[in-house]
Design a protein around this motif. Structure first.
Motif, PDB file in Angstrom:
ATOM      1  N   ALA A 210       0.826  -1.432   0.015  1.00  0.00           N
ATOM      2  CA  ALA A 210      -0.030  -0.012  -0.121  1.00  0.00           C
ATOM      3  C   ALA A 210       0.968   1.298  -0.114  1.00  0.00           C
ATOM      4  O   ALA A 210       2.113   1.129   0.510  1.00  0.00           O
ATOM      5  CB  ALA A 210      -0.907   0.024   1.151  1.00  0.00           C
ATOM      6  N   ALA A 211       0.163   2.304  -0.516  1.00  0.00           N
ATOM      7  CA  ALA A 211       0.932   3.586  -0.439  1.00  0.00           C
ATOM      8  C   ALA A 211       0.332   4.474   0.538  1.00  0.00           C
ATOM      9  O   ALA A 211      -1.052   4.538   0.575  1.00  0.00           O
ATOM     10  CB  ALA A 211       0.871   4.231  -1.840  1.00  0.00           C
TER      11      ALA A 211
ATOM     12  N   PHE B 196       4.152   2.072  -7.338  1.00  0.00           N
ATOM     13  CA  PHE B 196       3.793   3.154  -6.464  1.00  0.00           C
ATOM     14  C   PHE B 196       3.603   4.383  -7.445  1.00  0.00           C
ATOM     15  O   PHE B 196       4.431   4.918  -8.222  1.00  0.00           O
ATOM     16  CB  PHE B 196       4.997   3.261  -5.662  1.00  0.00           C
ATOM     17  CG  PHE B 196       4.926   4.475  -4.795  1.00  0.00           C
ATOM     18  CD1 PHE B 196       4.434   4.248  -3.458  1.00  0.00           C
ATOM     19  CD2 PHE B 196       5.721   5.871  -4.877  1.00  0.00           C
ATOM     20  CE1 PHE B 196       4.430   5.380  -2.540  1.00  0.00           C
ATOM     21  CE2 PHE B 196       5.367   6.709  -4.205  1.00  0.00           C
ATOM     22  CZ  PHE B 196       4.823   6.607  -3.018  1.00  0.00           C
ATOM     23  N   PRO B 197       2.617   5.187  -7.003  1.00  0.00           N
ATOM     24  CA  PRO B 197       2.228   6.558  -7.727  1.00  0.00           C
ATOM     25  C   PRO B 197       3.105   7.673  -7.269  1.00  0.00           C
ATOM     26  O   PRO B 197       2.566   8.271  -6.136  1.00  0.00           O
ATOM     27  CB  PRO B 197       0.615   6.625  -7.445  1.00  0.00           C
ATOM     28  CG  PRO B 197       0.588   6.051  -6.015  1.00  0.00           C
ATOM     29  CD  PRO B 197       1.468   4.779  -5.976  1.00  0.00           C
ATOM     30  N   VAL B 198       4.258   7.895  -8.019  1.00  0.00           N
ATOM     31  CA  VAL B 198       4.870   9.102  -7.440  1.00  0.00           C
ATOM     32  C   VAL B 198       4.267  10.581  -7.679  1.00  0.00           C
ATOM     33  O   VAL B 198       3.850  10.424  -8.996  1.00  0.00           O
ATOM     34  CB  VAL B 198       6.245   9.046  -7.907  1.00  0.00           C
ATOM     35  CG1 VAL B 198       7.169  10.514  -7.680  1.00  0.00           C
ATOM     36  CG2 VAL B 198       7.162   7.592  -7.683  1.00  0.00           C
ATOM     37  N   MET B 199       3.868  11.245  -6.953  1.00  0.00           N
ATOM     38  CA  MET B 199       3.337  12.451  -7.231  1.00  0.00           C
ATOM     39  C   MET B 199       4.266  13.767  -7.585  1.00  0.00           C
ATOM     40  O   MET B 199       5.510  13.458  -7.212  1.00  0.00           O
ATOM     41  CB  MET B 199       2.589  13.230  -5.767  1.00  0.00           C
ATOM     42  CG  MET B 199       1.576  12.233  -5.137  1.00  0.00           C
ATOM     43  SD  MET B 199       0.168  11.853  -6.414  1.00  0.00           S
ATOM     44  CE  MET B 199      -0.780  13.533  -6.308  1.00  0.00           C
TER      45      MET B 199
ATOM     46  N   LEU C 273       5.791   5.410   1.312  1.00  0.00           N
ATOM     47  CA  LEU C 273       5.198   6.736   1.167  1.00  0.00           C
ATOM     48  C   LEU C 273       6.099   7.696   0.430  1.00  0.00           C
ATOM     49  O   LEU C 273       7.385   7.519   0.297  1.00  0.00           O
ATOM     50  CB  LEU C 273       4.675   7.042   2.492  1.00  0.00           C
ATOM     51  CG  LEU C 273       5.652   7.870   3.432  1.00  0.00           C
ATOM     52  CD1 LEU C 273       6.190   9.126   3.239  1.00  0.00           C
ATOM     53  CD2 LEU C 273       5.180   7.553   4.827  1.00  0.00           C
ATOM     54  N   GLY C 274       5.605   8.792  -0.249  1.00  0.00           N
ATOM     55  CA  GLY C 274       6.446   9.919  -0.799  1.00  0.00           C
ATOM     56  C   GLY C 274       6.078  11.249  -0.146  1.00  0.00           C
ATOM     57  O   GLY C 274       4.901  11.536   0.156  1.00  0.00           O
ATOM     58  N   THR C 275       7.014  12.225   0.051  1.00  0.00           N
ATOM     59  CA  THR C 275       6.927  13.446   0.768  1.00  0.00           C
ATOM     60  C   THR C 275       7.494  14.364   0.015  1.00  0.00           C
ATOM     61  O   THR C 275       8.350  13.985  -0.914  1.00  0.00           O
ATOM     62  CB  THR C 275       6.759  13.263   2.341  1.00  0.00           C
ATOM     63  OG1 THR C 275       6.455  14.406   2.961  1.00  0.00           O
ATOM     64  CG2 THR C 275       8.101  12.765   2.824  1.00  0.00           C
TER      65      THR C 275
END
Length: 167
Positions: free
Chosen positions: A80-81, A150-153, A120-122
């Motif tokens: 999960a992301a 993983f959906p990188v924003m 997670l991405g931040t």
């Protein structure tokens, strides 16, 4: 503010505008990140985007007002992301533990759904968030270490990984 009752609950559509307002206020005004509602179409379709498979979306509510959000996005392979973790400024910190309670809810869900990994991405600006994630067992990883799904924003520049057990 005298310790309001804060309820962590699954997202309901009636809270959509409050969720969007909270997230955009933190991103745009507090951190001067140039991101818009249009850049985040997931906020307009929370149920169909997050609340499926092993994913879900939760809110922290105090006095009928959304003061925090967190989501797990199902990215397949029992992974999960972690997305959309935001807490209103007045509700941050150890006293009310809104962030910890939201993350605990996501971890409990992950356990129940047999999730093995959370990524997670931040952004670099969220330094306090980086410390929080690290205290909660997340380990910094390179973008290359992320799963393909993983959906990188576009604003993501720092990435983390957490494996079971989630505690």
């Amino acid at each position: 503010m005298n310790n309001p009752s804060i309820d962590i609950q699954e997202y309901l559509a009636e809270y959509q505008s409050q969720v969007i307002d909270l997230i955009l206020q933190i991103q745009q005004q507090e951190y001067q990140i140039s991101i818009t509602r249009e850049d985040q179409p997931d906020l307009l379709e929370i149920e169909s985007f997050y609340q499926k498979g092993i994913g879900n979306f939760w809110i922290a509510v105090a006095n009928e007002e959304v003061v925090g959000t967190i989501a797990l996005l199902d990215i397949g392979e029992e992974q999960a992301a972690l997305r959309k973790m935001f807490v209103a400024k007045n509700y941050r910190g150890k006293e009310l533990q809104v962030s910890s309670r939201l993350l605990y809810q996501a971890f409990q869900w992950a356990k129940e759904k047999a999730v093995h990994d959370i990524y997670l991405g931040t952004t670099q600006q969220f330094v306090a968030a980086h410390r929080f994630y690290e205290k909660k067992g997340f380990v910094s990883v390179t973008r290359e270490a992320l799963p393909d799904a993983f959906p990188v924003m576009k604003v993501d520049s720092k990435f983390y990984h957490h494996t079971t057990p989630f505690a």
